[in-house]
Design a protein around this motif. Sequence first.
Motif, PDB file in Angstrom:
ATOM      1  N   PRO A 155       0.788  -1.238   0.000  1.00 42.35           N
ATOM      2  CA  PRO A 155       0.000   0.000   0.000  1.00 42.35           C
ATOM      3  C   PRO A 155       0.816   1.283   0.000  1.00 42.35           C
ATOM      4  N   GLU A 156       1.883   1.341   0.779  1.00 40.91           N
ATOM      5  CA  GLU A 156       2.682   2.557   0.836  1.00 40.91           C
ATOM      6  C   GLU A 156       3.318   2.864  -0.518  1.00 40.91           C
ATOM      7  N   LYS A 157       3.891   1.852  -1.147  1.00 38.45           N
ATOM      8  CA  LYS A 157       4.548   2.039  -2.441  1.00 38.45           C
ATOM      9  C   LYS A 157       3.518   2.385  -3.515  1.00 38.45           C
ATOM     10  N   GLN A 158       2.394   1.666  -3.510  1.00 38.63           N
ATOM     11  CA  GLN A 158       1.372   1.897  -4.528  1.00 38.63           C
ATOM     12  C   GLN A 158       0.747   3.275  -4.396  1.00 38.63           C
ATOM     13  N   LEU A 159       0.512   3.705  -3.153  1.00 35.49           N
ATOM     14  CA  LEU A 159      -0.057   5.031  -2.951  1.00 35.49           C
ATOM     15  C   LEU A 159       0.948   6.119  -3.318  1.00 35.49           C
TER      16      LEU A 159
END
Length: 215
Positions: free
Chosen positions: A119-123
Amino acid sequence: MKNVLLIGLGRFGRHVARQLVELGHEVLAVDTDEERVNNVLSVVNDAQIGDATNMAFLRSIGVANFDVCFVTISANFQNSLEVTSLLKDLGAKMVVSRAERDVQEKFLLKNGADYVVYPEKQLALWAAYRYSADNLLDYTKLDDSHSIVDVRIPKAWIGKTVSEVNVRKRYSLNILAIKKNGTVTTNITPETIFEENSNILILGGDRALKDCLDI
Protein backbone atom coordinates in the motif's frame (compact mmCIF):
# COMPACT_ATOMS: atom_id res chain seq x y z
CA MET A 1 -20.41 -12.74 -2.73
CA LYS A 2 -17.24 -14.35 -1.37
CA ASN A 3 -16.27 -15.69 2.03
CA VAL A 4 -13.18 -13.81 3.16
CA LEU A 5 -10.75 -14.42 6.02
CA LEU A 6 -8.84 -11.30 7.06
CA ILE A 7 -5.95 -11.60 9.53
CA GLY A 8 -4.55 -8.42 11.06
CA LEU A 9 -6.69 -5.49 12.17
CA GLY A 10 -4.35 -2.55 12.09
CA ARG A 11 -5.40 0.56 10.17
CA PHE A 12 -4.91 -1.01 6.76
CA GLY A 13 -6.65 -4.24 7.77
CA ARG A 14 -9.67 -2.35 9.14
CA HIS A 15 -10.01 -0.35 5.93
CA VAL A 16 -9.83 -3.51 3.82
CA ALA A 17 -12.41 -5.23 6.04
CA ARG A 18 -14.81 -2.32 5.77
CA GLN A 19 -14.50 -2.13 1.99
CA LEU A 20 -15.02 -5.87 1.61
CA VAL A 21 -18.23 -5.72 3.63
CA GLU A 22 -19.46 -2.72 1.63
CA LEU A 23 -18.88 -4.77 -1.53
CA GLY A 24 -21.20 -7.44 -0.13
CA HIS A 25 -18.70 -10.07 0.97
CA GLU A 26 -18.82 -12.15 4.17
CA VAL A 27 -15.79 -11.33 6.33
CA LEU A 28 -14.29 -13.15 9.30
CA ALA A 29 -11.67 -10.88 10.89
CA VAL A 30 -8.93 -12.18 13.21
CA ASP A 31 -6.40 -10.44 15.45
CA THR A 32 -4.55 -11.20 18.67
CA ASP A 33 -5.63 -7.86 20.15
CA GLU A 34 -9.02 -7.92 21.87
CA GLU A 35 -9.59 -4.18 21.48
CA ARG A 36 -8.99 -4.30 17.74
CA VAL A 37 -11.40 -7.21 17.39
CA ASN A 38 -14.07 -5.42 19.40
CA ASN A 39 -13.66 -2.33 17.24
CA VAL A 40 -14.63 -4.19 14.05
CA LEU A 41 -17.43 -6.35 15.43
CA SER A 42 -20.01 -3.85 14.25
CA VAL A 43 -18.49 -3.79 10.76
CA VAL A 44 -17.70 -7.37 9.78
CA ASN A 45 -19.85 -10.50 9.88
CA ASP A 46 -17.70 -12.15 12.55
CA ALA A 47 -14.46 -11.46 14.40
CA GLN A 48 -12.29 -13.65 16.60
CA ILE A 49 -9.39 -13.17 18.96
CA GLY A 50 -6.67 -15.63 18.05
CA ASP A 51 -3.06 -16.27 17.14
CA ALA A 52 -2.94 -16.97 13.42
CA THR A 53 0.65 -18.24 13.69
CA ASN A 54 -0.84 -21.23 15.51
CA MET A 55 -1.76 -23.96 13.03
CA ALA A 56 -4.33 -25.47 15.37
CA PHE A 57 -6.19 -22.16 15.57
CA LEU A 58 -6.15 -21.69 11.80
CA ARG A 59 -7.33 -25.25 11.29
CA SER A 60 -10.22 -24.65 13.68
CA ILE A 61 -11.64 -21.82 11.54
CA GLY A 62 -11.57 -23.87 8.35
CA VAL A 63 -9.14 -21.99 6.13
CA ALA A 64 -9.98 -24.05 3.05
CA ASN A 65 -13.60 -22.87 3.19
CA PHE A 66 -12.71 -19.25 2.42
CA ASP A 67 -12.51 -17.93 -1.12
CA VAL A 68 -9.80 -15.38 -0.25
CA CYS A 69 -7.49 -14.97 2.73
CA PHE A 70 -5.97 -11.56 3.42
CA VAL A 71 -2.88 -11.25 5.61
CA THR A 72 -2.76 -7.61 6.69
CA ILE A 73 -0.50 -7.93 9.72
CA SER A 74 1.54 -4.79 10.30
CA ALA A 75 4.86 -4.19 12.11
CA ASN A 76 5.72 -7.91 12.42
CA PHE A 77 6.89 -9.33 9.12
CA GLN A 78 7.94 -12.66 10.63
CA ASN A 79 4.36 -13.30 11.75
CA SER A 80 3.04 -12.23 8.36
CA LEU A 81 5.38 -14.64 6.63
CA GLU A 82 4.47 -17.51 8.95
CA VAL A 83 0.74 -16.94 8.58
CA THR A 84 1.02 -16.76 4.79
CA SER A 85 2.86 -20.08 4.71
CA LEU A 86 0.46 -21.78 7.14
CA LEU A 87 -2.58 -20.66 5.17
CA LYS A 88 -1.23 -22.33 2.05
CA ASP A 89 -0.31 -25.47 4.00
CA LEU A 90 -3.91 -25.66 5.21
CA GLY A 91 -5.35 -25.43 1.71
CA ALA A 92 -6.15 -21.74 1.30
CA LYS A 93 -7.49 -21.09 -2.19
CA MET A 94 -6.01 -17.62 -2.51
CA VAL A 95 -3.71 -15.69 -0.18
CA VAL A 96 -3.21 -11.94 -0.50
CA SER A 97 -0.50 -10.62 1.81
CA ARG A 98 0.66 -7.14 2.71
CA ALA A 99 4.27 -6.03 2.25
CA GLU A 100 5.98 -2.92 3.58
CA ARG A 101 9.25 -3.25 1.64
CA ASP A 102 10.37 -4.71 -1.69
CA VAL A 103 12.29 -7.55 -0.06
CA GLN A 104 9.19 -8.57 1.90
CA GLU A 105 7.21 -8.88 -1.31
CA LYS A 106 9.74 -11.38 -2.67
CA PHE A 107 9.71 -13.51 0.49
CA LEU A 108 5.91 -13.54 0.69
CA LEU A 109 5.56 -14.72 -2.90
CA LYS A 110 8.10 -17.47 -2.29
CA ASN A 111 6.27 -18.63 0.83
CA GLY A 112 2.75 -19.03 -0.46
CA ALA A 113 1.25 -15.64 -1.24
CA ASP A 114 -0.64 -15.60 -4.52
CA TYR A 115 -0.64 -11.81 -4.57
CA VAL A 116 1.13 -9.11 -2.57
CA VAL A 117 -0.20 -5.64 -1.87
CA TYR A 118 2.26 -2.90 -1.06
CA PRO A 119 0.00 0.00 0.00
CA GLU A 120 2.68 2.56 0.84
CA LYS A 121 4.55 2.04 -2.44
CA GLN A 122 1.37 1.90 -4.53
CA LEU A 123 -0.06 5.03 -2.95
CA ALA A 124 3.26 6.86 -3.33
CA LEU A 125 3.37 5.97 -7.01
CA TRP A 126 -0.22 7.10 -7.53
CA ALA A 127 0.33 10.37 -5.65
CA ALA A 128 3.51 11.16 -7.58
CA TYR A 129 1.73 10.77 -10.91
CA ARG A 130 -1.55 12.36 -9.82
CA TYR A 131 -0.16 15.56 -8.35
CA SER A 132 2.77 16.19 -10.66
CA ALA A 133 0.54 16.56 -13.74
CA ASP A 134 -1.96 19.36 -14.21
CA ASN A 135 -4.50 17.40 -16.23
CA LEU A 136 -4.25 13.93 -14.66
CA LEU A 137 -7.23 12.99 -12.48
CA ASP A 138 -6.58 9.31 -11.78
CA TYR A 139 -4.04 6.66 -12.62
CA THR A 140 -3.95 2.85 -12.55
CA LYS A 141 -0.70 0.98 -13.14
CA LEU A 142 -1.23 -2.28 -15.04
CA ASP A 143 2.35 -3.51 -15.29
CA ASP A 144 5.86 -2.07 -15.52
CA SER A 145 5.13 -0.23 -18.75
CA HIS A 146 1.35 0.13 -19.20
CA SER A 147 -1.31 2.17 -17.40
CA ILE A 148 -4.86 3.47 -17.57
CA VAL A 149 -5.17 7.21 -17.01
CA ASP A 150 -8.14 9.48 -16.45
CA VAL A 151 -7.31 12.90 -17.90
CA ARG A 152 -8.99 16.09 -18.95
CA ILE A 153 -9.42 16.21 -22.69
CA PRO A 154 -6.57 18.26 -24.17
CA LYS A 155 -7.70 21.63 -25.53
CA ALA A 156 -6.32 20.78 -28.97
CA TRP A 157 -8.74 17.84 -29.21
CA ILE A 158 -11.94 19.74 -28.40
CA GLY A 159 -14.34 19.80 -31.34
CA LYS A 160 -12.45 17.06 -33.18
CA THR A 161 -13.55 13.47 -33.70
CA VAL A 162 -11.76 10.37 -32.42
CA SER A 163 -10.83 9.61 -36.03
CA GLU A 164 -9.25 13.04 -36.50
CA VAL A 165 -7.15 12.82 -33.33
CA ASN A 166 -6.34 9.15 -34.11
CA VAL A 167 -4.34 8.33 -31.00
CA ARG A 168 -4.57 4.62 -31.76
CA LYS A 169 -2.51 4.92 -34.94
CA ARG A 170 -0.20 7.71 -33.77
CA TYR A 171 0.52 6.47 -30.23
CA SER A 172 -0.96 2.93 -29.98
CA LEU A 173 -3.34 4.18 -27.29
CA ASN A 174 -6.88 2.94 -26.72
CA ILE A 175 -9.68 5.23 -25.56
CA LEU A 176 -11.80 3.24 -23.10
CA ALA A 177 -14.42 5.81 -22.08
CA ILE A 178 -15.41 9.46 -22.03
CA LYS A 179 -16.84 11.06 -18.88
CA LYS A 180 -18.95 14.21 -18.78
CA ASN A 181 -21.22 15.56 -16.04
CA GLY A 182 -21.00 12.30 -14.13
CA THR A 183 -22.00 10.17 -17.13
CA VAL A 184 -19.62 7.57 -18.55
CA THR A 185 -19.81 6.64 -22.24
CA THR A 186 -17.98 3.50 -23.40
CA ASN A 187 -19.48 3.32 -26.89
CA ILE A 188 -16.66 5.22 -28.57
CA THR A 189 -16.74 5.40 -32.38
CA PRO A 190 -14.50 7.14 -34.91
CA GLU A 191 -17.23 9.81 -35.19
CA THR A 192 -17.35 10.54 -31.46
CA ILE A 193 -16.60 14.22 -30.88
CA PHE A 194 -14.43 15.40 -27.98
CA GLU A 195 -16.33 18.05 -26.01
CA GLU A 196 -15.35 20.65 -23.46
CA ASN A 197 -15.47 19.81 -19.75
CA SER A 198 -14.98 16.11 -20.42
CA ASN A 199 -12.48 13.52 -19.26
CA ILE A 200 -11.18 10.46 -21.07
CA LEU A 201 -9.91 7.11 -19.86
CA ILE A 202 -7.02 5.92 -22.01
CA LEU A 203 -5.04 2.68 -21.93
CA GLY A 204 -1.53 2.39 -23.29
CA GLY A 205 2.20 2.39 -22.80
CA ASP A 206 3.55 4.82 -20.21
CA ARG A 207 5.91 6.55 -22.62
CA ALA A 208 3.17 6.97 -25.24
CA LEU A 209 0.75 8.33 -22.64
CA LYS A 210 3.32 10.86 -21.52
CA ASP A 211 4.16 11.94 -25.07
CA CYS A 212 0.54 12.20 -26.14
CA LEU A 213 -1.00 13.77 -23.05
CA ASP A 214 1.93 15.60 -21.46
CA ILE A 215 1.53 13.87 -18.09
